[in-house]
Design a protein around this motif. Sequence first.
Motif, mmCIF file in Angstrom:
data_model
loop_
_atom_site.group_PDB
_atom_site.id
_atom_site.type_symbol
_atom_site.label_atom_id
_atom_site.label_comp_id
_atom_site.label_asym_id
_atom_site.label_seq_id
_atom_site.Cartn_x
_atom_site.Cartn_y
_atom_site.Cartn_z
ATOM 1 N N CYS A 144 -17.014 28.203 -32.325
ATOM 2 C CA CYS A 144 -16.394 28.701 -31.220
ATOM 3 C C CYS A 144 -15.271 27.815 -30.735
ATOM 4 O O CYS A 144 -14.028 28.006 -30.697
ATOM 5 C CB CYS A 144 -17.207 29.117 -30.234
ATOM 6 S SG CYS A 144 -16.324 29.598 -28.516
ATOM 7 N N LEU A 145 -15.537 26.490 -30.371
ATOM 8 C CA LEU A 145 -14.579 25.461 -29.907
ATOM 9 C C LEU A 145 -13.447 24.969 -31.130
ATOM 10 O O LEU A 145 -12.577 24.674 -30.513
ATOM 11 C CB LEU A 145 -15.408 24.327 -29.623
ATOM 12 C CG LEU A 145 -16.305 24.597 -28.279
ATOM 13 C CD1 LEU A 145 -17.120 23.379 -27.969
ATOM 14 C CD2 LEU A 145 -15.615 24.874 -27.212
ATOM 15 N N THR A 146 -13.928 25.056 -32.305
ATOM 16 C CA THR A 146 -12.847 24.669 -33.130
ATOM 17 C C THR A 146 -12.024 25.813 -33.366
ATOM 18 O O THR A 146 -10.796 25.580 -33.460
ATOM 19 C CB THR A 146 -13.660 24.509 -34.694
ATOM 20 O OG1 THR A 146 -14.929 23.424 -34.517
ATOM 21 C CG2 THR A 146 -12.787 24.230 -35.690
ATOM 22 N N MET A 147 -12.273 26.853 -33.386
ATOM 23 C CA MET A 147 -11.350 28.229 -33.406
ATOM 24 C C MET A 147 -10.337 28.190 -32.209
ATOM 25 O O MET A 147 -9.159 28.455 -32.309
ATOM 26 C CB MET A 147 -12.021 29.689 -33.588
ATOM 27 C CG MET A 147 -11.073 30.802 -33.484
ATOM 28 S SD MET A 147 -12.184 32.355 -33.831
ATOM 29 C CE MET A 147 -13.057 32.245 -31.917
ATOM 30 N N ILE A 151 -6.408 27.443 -31.798
ATOM 31 C CA ILE A 151 -5.336 28.387 -31.047
ATOM 32 C C ILE A 151 -4.672 27.526 -29.952
ATOM 33 O O ILE A 151 -3.428 27.932 -29.619
ATOM 34 C CB ILE A 151 -6.157 29.741 -30.468
ATOM 35 C CG1 ILE A 151 -6.727 30.471 -31.532
ATOM 36 C CG2 ILE A 151 -5.209 30.496 -29.295
ATOM 37 C CD1 ILE A 151 -7.638 31.606 -31.039
ATOM 38 N N ALA A 152 -5.553 27.011 -29.038
ATOM 39 C CA ALA A 152 -4.810 26.067 -28.050
ATOM 40 C C ALA A 152 -4.068 25.138 -28.268
ATOM 41 O O ALA A 152 -2.877 24.759 -27.518
ATOM 42 C CB ALA A 152 -6.088 25.578 -27.068
ATOM 43 N N SER A 153 -3.890 24.578 -29.639
ATOM 44 C CA SER A 153 -3.224 23.616 -30.054
ATOM 45 C C SER A 153 -1.717 24.066 -30.119
ATOM 46 O O SER A 153 -0.761 23.258 -30.206
ATOM 47 C CB SER A 153 -3.478 23.004 -31.356
ATOM 48 O OG SER A 153 -3.370 23.946 -32.457
ATOM 49 N N LYS A 154 -1.487 25.472 -30.302
ATOM 50 C CA LYS A 154 -0.227 25.968 -30.289
ATOM 51 C C LYS A 154 0.356 26.265 -29.186
ATOM 52 O O LYS A 154 1.641 26.454 -29.050
ATOM 53 C CB LYS A 154 -0.178 27.095 -31.099
ATOM 54 C CG LYS A 154 -0.687 27.009 -32.578
ATOM 55 C CD LYS A 154 0.073 26.278 -33.494
ATOM 56 C CE LYS A 154 -0.765 26.108 -34.764
ATOM 57 N NZ LYS A 154 0.300 25.144 -35.582
ATOM 58 N N ALA A 155 -0.329 25.969 -27.931
ATOM 59 C CA ALA A 155 0.363 26.254 -26.611
ATOM 60 C C ALA A 155 0.859 24.798 -26.015
ATOM 61 O O ALA A 155 0.128 23.889 -26.384
ATOM 62 C CB ALA A 155 -0.747 26.926 -25.820
ATOM 63 N N ASN A 157 -0.165 23.925 -22.621
ATOM 64 C CA ASN A 157 -1.067 23.508 -21.587
ATOM 65 C C ASN A 157 -2.299 23.922 -22.189
ATOM 66 O O ASN A 157 -3.080 24.671 -21.984
ATOM 67 C CB ASN A 157 -0.991 24.022 -20.312
ATOM 68 C CG ASN A 157 -1.827 23.645 -19.283
ATOM 69 O OD1 ASN A 157 -2.677 22.554 -19.543
ATOM 70 N ND2 ASN A 157 -1.570 24.034 -18.342
ATOM 71 N N ASN A 158 -2.547 22.881 -23.503
ATOM 72 C CA ASN A 158 -3.868 23.269 -24.350
ATOM 73 C C ASN A 158 -5.060 23.358 -23.868
ATOM 74 O O ASN A 158 -6.156 24.124 -24.210
ATOM 75 C CB ASN A 158 -3.834 22.604 -25.801
ATOM 76 C CG ASN A 158 -3.331 21.310 -25.513
ATOM 77 O OD1 ASN A 158 -4.145 20.339 -24.911
ATOM 78 N ND2 ASN A 158 -2.309 20.733 -26.102
ATOM 79 N N ALA A 159 -5.251 22.368 -22.789
ATOM 80 C CA ALA A 159 -6.518 22.034 -22.381
ATOM 81 C C ALA A 159 -6.953 23.287 -21.404
ATOM 82 O O ALA A 159 -8.201 23.556 -21.630
ATOM 83 C CB ALA A 159 -6.677 20.907 -21.159
ATOM 84 N N THR A 160 -6.316 23.554 -20.550
ATOM 85 C CA THR A 160 -6.500 24.833 -19.605
ATOM 86 C C THR A 160 -6.678 26.187 -20.549
ATOM 87 O O THR A 160 -7.576 27.001 -20.392
ATOM 88 C CB THR A 160 -5.418 25.309 -18.836
ATOM 89 O OG1 THR A 160 -5.169 24.013 -18.077
ATOM 90 C CG2 THR A 160 -5.832 26.190 -17.921
ATOM 91 N N LEU A 165 -10.224 30.361 -22.937
ATOM 92 C CA LEU A 165 -10.534 31.018 -24.137
ATOM 93 C C LEU A 165 -12.023 31.060 -24.579
ATOM 94 O O LEU A 165 -12.607 32.008 -25.012
ATOM 95 C CB LEU A 165 -9.401 30.977 -25.247
ATOM 96 C CG LEU A 165 -8.044 31.445 -25.127
ATOM 97 C CD1 LEU A 165 -7.215 30.927 -26.271
ATOM 98 C CD2 LEU A 165 -7.936 32.770 -24.917
ATOM 99 N N SER A 166 -12.518 29.691 -24.518
ATOM 100 C CA SER A 166 -13.805 29.522 -24.933
ATOM 101 C C SER A 166 -14.911 30.128 -24.094
ATOM 102 O O SER A 166 -16.152 30.406 -24.686
ATOM 103 C CB SER A 166 -13.927 28.249 -25.328
ATOM 104 O OG SER A 166 -13.825 27.482 -24.032
ATOM 105 N N PHE A 167 -14.538 30.278 -22.868
ATOM 106 C CA PHE A 167 -15.663 30.574 -21.751
ATOM 107 C C PHE A 167 -16.416 31.991 -22.228
ATOM 108 O O PHE A 167 -17.630 31.852 -22.268
ATOM 109 C CB PHE A 167 -15.013 30.729 -20.540
ATOM 110 C CG PHE A 167 -16.071 30.866 -19.402
ATOM 111 C CD1 PHE A 167 -17.125 30.027 -18.756
ATOM 112 C CD2 PHE A 167 -16.134 32.201 -18.829
ATOM 113 C CE1 PHE A 167 -18.037 30.453 -18.018
ATOM 114 C CE2 PHE A 167 -17.235 32.523 -17.870
ATOM 115 C CZ PHE A 167 -18.022 31.601 -17.493
ATOM 116 N N PRO A 168 -15.540 32.789 -22.392
ATOM 117 C CA PRO A 168 -16.384 34.293 -22.846
ATOM 118 C C PRO A 168 -17.178 34.266 -24.164
ATOM 119 O O PRO A 168 -18.120 34.937 -24.171
ATOM 120 C CB PRO A 168 -15.203 35.505 -23.032
ATOM 121 C CG PRO A 168 -13.924 34.707 -22.303
ATOM 122 C CD PRO A 168 -14.176 33.402 -22.655
ATOM 123 N N VAL A 169 -16.861 33.467 -25.131
ATOM 124 C CA VAL A 169 -17.427 33.058 -26.276
ATOM 125 C C VAL A 169 -18.705 32.327 -26.101
ATOM 126 O O VAL A 169 -19.747 32.591 -26.707
ATOM 127 C CB VAL A 169 -16.477 33.001 -27.443
ATOM 128 C CG1 VAL A 169 -17.203 32.886 -28.700
ATOM 129 C CG2 VAL A 169 -15.258 33.743 -27.695
#
Length: 221
Positions: A144-147, A151-155, A157-160, A165-169
């Motif tokens: 989950c966190l790798t996926m 995704i977040a690396s393309k944004a 503010n990737n940490a937020t 995104l990871s919370f619901p999964v």
Amino acid sequence: MLKEIAVLIQKEITLEWRQKYALNGILLYVVSAVFITYLSVGAKQGNIDIPTWNALYWIIILFSAVNAVAKSFVQEHQGRQLYYYMIVSPESIIISKMIYNTLLTLILALLGYLVFSIILGNPVADQGMFLLNLILGAVGFSACLTMVSGIASKASNNATLMAILSFPVIIPILLMAIRVSKNAIDGLDWSVSVDKIITLIAINAIIAVTAYILFPYLWRS
């Protein structure tokens, strides 16, 4: 593809070994979190109950996994990503990342279990079920966190974005892992936990397959 995956995993291990401060910081986090728990929740006087022990363990492992896996794609520079794009397939990259992060998360989980057992005691009655659940939890967290990290690396503010995104999964994986480990602590028969273990395996498989299918489209961007 197998050769590419093996080389990429070796690269991840080499980089981690060179940058020991990241791994050492995570290990320090695990040990210090357990020790603070020992001092603050009455564990020193033997007042900690089994549900609290179980919940605290998984919460600490979850945040350790987030700290360990969050840097998967964030730390990769654009030039290095372009280089990977030219020499390896995106499927090899995502699989190697998930395998490496699973190994790293599993090491942290086992270390946390060892520290918990030494400092807070070990109430687990069925060690086999608990360790199997530990492996499945590590696989789920890592996939989950790798996926989400990709995704977040393309944004910007990737940490937020990663946290949102990871919370619901992560929540279904965490709930299943806590329930199975509670059954293992109580020493219940395996038949009681079979449905939960199958559900956890299914969640892990769905996340891993989704990451495998979607990552090439993300990588091309």
